[in-house]
Design an enzyme around this catalytic site. Structure first.
Site, PDB file in Angstrom:
ATOM      1  N   LYS A  31      29.220 -79.225  29.115  1.00  0.00           N
ATOM      2  CA  LYS A  31      30.112 -78.240  30.045  1.00  0.00           C
ATOM      3  C   LYS A  31      30.974 -78.881  31.008  1.00  0.00           C
ATOM      4  O   LYS A  31      32.057 -78.297  31.453  1.00  0.00           O
ATOM      5  CB  LYS A  31      29.220 -77.305  30.749  1.00  0.00           C
ATOM      6  N   ASP A  61      23.840 -69.365  32.704  1.00  0.00           N
ATOM      7  CA  ASP A  61      22.589 -69.213  32.202  1.00  0.00           C
ATOM      8  C   ASP A  61      22.126 -70.776  32.526  1.00  0.00           C
ATOM      9  O   ASP A  61      20.771 -70.914  32.165  1.00  0.00           O
ATOM     10  CB  ASP A  61      22.499 -69.048  30.838  1.00  0.00           C
TER      11      ASP A  61
END
Length: 408
Positions: free
Chosen positions: A79, A126
């Protein structure tokens, strides 16, 4: 409604669409700029592309490659590629500088750091995305606030706190948590750094997508070193579809009419891209409820409206998978065949390889295999987008047999 091909809980919709456009924001020229920026970061190094030669031979295909993102910047997930680039672009706008003329360390210069030190970056996550936002903000001397949906792993909460963020667990699902983060960012004058797009909020998510393409470009360079010009099949897992749309959009620009068959893979209880393809009216459609799945990073019910158009027009197929498929992938990668290299892959990272292995080894899934045009000539590329981001759950699956295959 599109036709569904189904076996043992695995559902497939084949895309018959032909498109004649290209996503310009993911062009080769744009991506050169993105990769250049990433190379200015301390610790940047292309993550391994693992060739599973013995597994490919055992399963009857030419090649199986897995891009192992557990090595990215020491964060155990991919990410940060999107977050660092998006935050850098945001800062460049604020400072009125061209990103092509600066590197990551530019923002750490005393006179620059003084100008940005009061900025607060807000996000919903998340796990992996929030950790990347917290890590990037801390690197730059800024603050971050991260909201997480109900049921979030306490281990992931802790790692985000350790990366420097204030963390709040909500009582709602991921998509409602995104709305809460947006509201909080507006209330405090913070900057929302979210990896999904909606009407009126497209710029930052598009920058995040461009950041993701660095690993897609690395994979092609690494395959060429192995004598492979392009894969025949690419398996891409999807939550909101930002990662999948970014990689597919970039490959559409690179390969044009010879783009690999790209299979979009989702958990069955959070399969918003699959649902949108199934309804087949050109529009994105949401999945509601608790979105319960072991694939926490894919537990998203509302598609990114920008990347949805890429997935709608260029994907070869859309697959809804039960959790046992991801667990199968984790165990296959953790217990390599012969001299193949071990890959530590979390639930969201392993579902693509899990689907590949089941399609190729199970006679019961032969019809689905044929629908996806998998054969002895296939060169398959998967992306393991995370490592063991929740070590306890990883152990339960790999060592203790949690979520067993229905064929076992």
């Amino acid at each position: 409604m599109a036709k569904v091909h189904e076996a043992y809980g695995i559902k497939v919709v084949i895309n018959e669409r032909k498109a004649d456009w290209k996503p310009k924001f993911l062009s080769e020229e744009e991506i050169k700029s993105t990769r250049k920026f990433h190379t200015t970061m301390d610790g940047y190094k292309a993550t391994p592309l693992v060739s599973l030669e013995n597994l490919a031979k055992q399963l009857g295909v030419s090649k199986i490659y897995v891009k192992d993102e557990s090595y990215r910047f020491g964060l155990n997930a991919f990410k940060a590629l999107g977050v660092t680039y998006a935050i850098a672009k945001l800062l460049c706008e604020k400072l009125d500088v061209d990103i092509d003329s600066v590197g990551f360390d530019y923002f750490k210069l005393p006179e620059v750091a003084e100008k940005i030190k009061d900025m607060v970056f807000v996000t919903a996550t998340d796990g992996n995305h929030g950790k990347a936002v917290a890590w990037t903000a801390t690197q730059l001397g800024c603050k971050s606030i991260v909201y997480m949906p109900k049921g979030s792993s306490l281990r992931r909460v802790q790692t985000i706190k350790e990366a420097g963020a204030k963390v709040y667990i909500t009582e709602v699902n991921y998509d409602d948590t995104v709305r809460l983060a947006k509201q909080k960012a507006e209330e405090i004058g913070g900057f929302l750094v979210q990896d999904t797009a909606w009407e009126g909020y497209e710029k930052i998510p598009n920058w995040i997508c461009r950041g993701y393409t660095t690993m897609a470009a690395e994979a092609l360079d690494q395959m060429k070193l192995d004598g492979i010009i392009r894969p025949t099949h690419v398996f891409l897992q999807a939550g909101v579809g930002s990662f999948a749309g970014a990689v597919l959009g970039y490959y559409v620009n690179v390969f044009k009419d010879q783009c690999p068959i790209t299979i979009i893979v989702e958990p069955e209880k959070a399969a918003c891209i699959y649902k949108s393809a199934l309804i087949n009216d050109n529009n994105p459609h949401s999945v509601t409820g608790d979105l319960d799945t072991i694939m926490a990073g894919l537990a998203c019910g509302e598609p990114n409206i920008v990347t949805w158009e890429i997935l709608r027009d260029f994907a070869g197929a859309y697959v809804s998978c039960p959790d046992y498929v991801a667990a199968k992938g984790m165990r296959v990668l953790a217990n390599p065949t012969g001299s193949d290299r071990k890959v530590v892959s979390g639930e969201s990272g392993a579902v693509g390889l899990g689907l590949v292995s089941l399609l190729l080894e199970r006679e019961e899934l032969k019809e689905l295999k044929n629908k996806l045009q998998l054969d002895e000539h296939s060169v398959i590329l998967c992306f393991s987008t995370e490592g063991d981001t929740d070590p306890e759950d990883y152990k339960k699956v790999v060592d203790d047999g949690k979520n067993p295959s229905i064929f076992e």
